[in-house]
Design a protein around this motif. Structure first.
Motif, short mmCIF file in Angstrom:
data_model
loop_
_atom_site.label_atom_id
_atom_site.label_comp_id
_atom_site.label_asym_id
_atom_site.label_seq_id
_atom_site.Cartn_x
_atom_site.Cartn_y
_atom_site.Cartn_z
N ILE A 159 -9.08 -9.18 0.67
CA ILE A 159 -7.65 -9.16 0.97
C ILE A 159 -6.84 -9.62 -0.23
CG2 ILE A 159 -5.86 -10.23 2.39
CD1 ILE A 159 -7.93 -10.18 4.71
N LEU A 160 -7.27 -10.71 -0.86
CA LEU A 160 -6.55 -11.22 -2.03
C LEU A 160 -6.58 -10.24 -3.20
CD1 LEU A 160 -7.61 -14.99 -1.94
CD2 LEU A 160 -5.42 -13.99 -1.29
N VAL A 161 -7.73 -9.63 -3.44
CA VAL A 161 -7.83 -8.63 -4.52
C VAL A 161 -6.96 -7.41 -4.18
CG1 VAL A 161 -9.42 -7.01 -5.65
CG2 VAL A 161 -10.08 -9.39 -5.36
N GLY A 162 -6.93 -7.00 -2.93
CA GLY A 162 -6.09 -5.88 -2.52
C GLY A 162 -4.61 -6.17 -2.74
N ILE A 163 -4.17 -7.38 -2.40
CA ILE A 163 -2.78 -7.76 -2.63
C ILE A 163 -2.48 -7.75 -4.13
CG2 ILE A 163 -1.15 -9.70 -2.50
CD1 ILE A 163 -2.47 -10.38 0.23
N PHE A 164 -3.41 -8.25 -4.93
CA PHE A 164 -3.22 -8.24 -6.38
C PHE A 164 -3.11 -6.82 -6.92
CE2 PHE A 164 -5.29 -7.69 -10.52
CZ PHE A 164 -4.36 -8.34 -11.32
N ILE A 165 -3.99 -5.92 -6.47
CA ILE A 165 -3.97 -4.54 -6.96
C ILE A 165 -2.65 -3.86 -6.60
CG2 ILE A 165 -5.00 -2.24 -6.70
CD1 ILE A 165 -7.73 -3.62 -6.49
N ILE A 166 -2.20 -4.04 -5.37
CA ILE A 166 -0.95 -3.42 -4.94
C ILE A 166 0.22 -4.00 -5.73
CG2 ILE A 166 0.67 -3.19 -3.01
CD1 ILE A 166 -1.81 -2.94 -1.20
N TRP A 167 0.25 -5.31 -5.92
CA TRP A 167 1.31 -5.94 -6.69
C TRP A 167 1.32 -5.45 -8.14
CZ3 TRP A 167 0.47 -9.50 -10.75
CH2 TRP A 167 1.64 -10.03 -11.30
N ALA A 168 0.14 -5.42 -8.73
CA ALA A 168 0.04 -5.00 -10.13
C ALA A 168 0.39 -3.53 -10.31
CB ALA A 168 -1.37 -5.28 -10.66
N ALA A 169 -0.02 -2.70 -9.39
CA ALA A 169 0.23 -1.26 -9.52
C ALA A 169 1.69 -0.91 -9.24
CB ALA A 169 -0.67 -0.49 -8.58
N MET A 170 2.28 -1.54 -8.25
CA MET A 170 3.65 -1.19 -7.88
C MET A 170 4.67 -1.83 -8.83
SD MET A 170 3.42 0.77 -5.40
CE MET A 170 2.35 1.26 -4.10
N GLY A 171 4.48 -3.09 -9.14
CA GLY A 171 5.47 -3.79 -9.95
C GLY A 171 5.22 -3.66 -11.43
N VAL A 172 4.13 -4.20 -11.88
CA VAL A 172 3.83 -4.25 -13.31
C VAL A 172 3.39 -2.89 -13.83
CG1 VAL A 172 2.42 -5.39 -15.05
CG2 VAL A 172 3.18 -6.67 -13.05
#
Length: 127
Positions: free
Chosen positions: A100-113
């Motif tokens: 779950i934490l890695v998924g949140i990181f991937i979504i955050w990194a892909a959408m924002g950064v």
């Protein structure tokens, strides 16, 4: 009369064989404990994150970031805990929390950064 008797014997043999097979396999019934649904969900997120990594690898200016996301997506496909236990004898407790934490990181990194939508637009212009 002999033909009817032979058919009767064959019928009884088949009936006994079916009943025997039925009794043998009766103990092999698997109960659904929800792990099948969790596996399907994990594979769906793995496919999504793999696609995000693929887009980031080939469109945009940072293929290293895309390869990193591709490698993180393997967490959702492979039985990571089983592989770790087999190779080094160590397992990760609470693996679902890690996913779950890695998924949140991937979504955050892909959408924002990572500006995923701009990269998808670039990809569609190439096609």
């Amino acid at each position: 009369m002999g033909l009817i008797r032979n058919e009767f014997v064959a019928f009884n043999f088949l009936k006994n064989k079916i009943m025997q097979d039925k009794n043998e396999y009766q103990g092999e019934v698997v109960k659904n404990d929800g792990s099948t649904a969790l596996t399907i969900i994990s594979w769906l997120f793995g496919i999504l994150f793999f696609a995000i990594g693929f887009v980031n690898t080939f469109w945009g200016n940072d293929p290293g970031f895309g390869i990193f996301i591709l490698l993180l997506s393997l967490l959702y496909f492979l039985p990571v805990n089983a592989l770790l236990q087999k190779t080094i004898g160590f397992t990760i407790p609470k693996m679902s929390v890690i996913k779950i934490l890695v998924g949140i990181f991937i979504i955050w990194a892909a959408m924002g950064v990572g500006e995923l939508f701009d990269k998808i637009e670039l990809m569609l212009m190439d096609v």
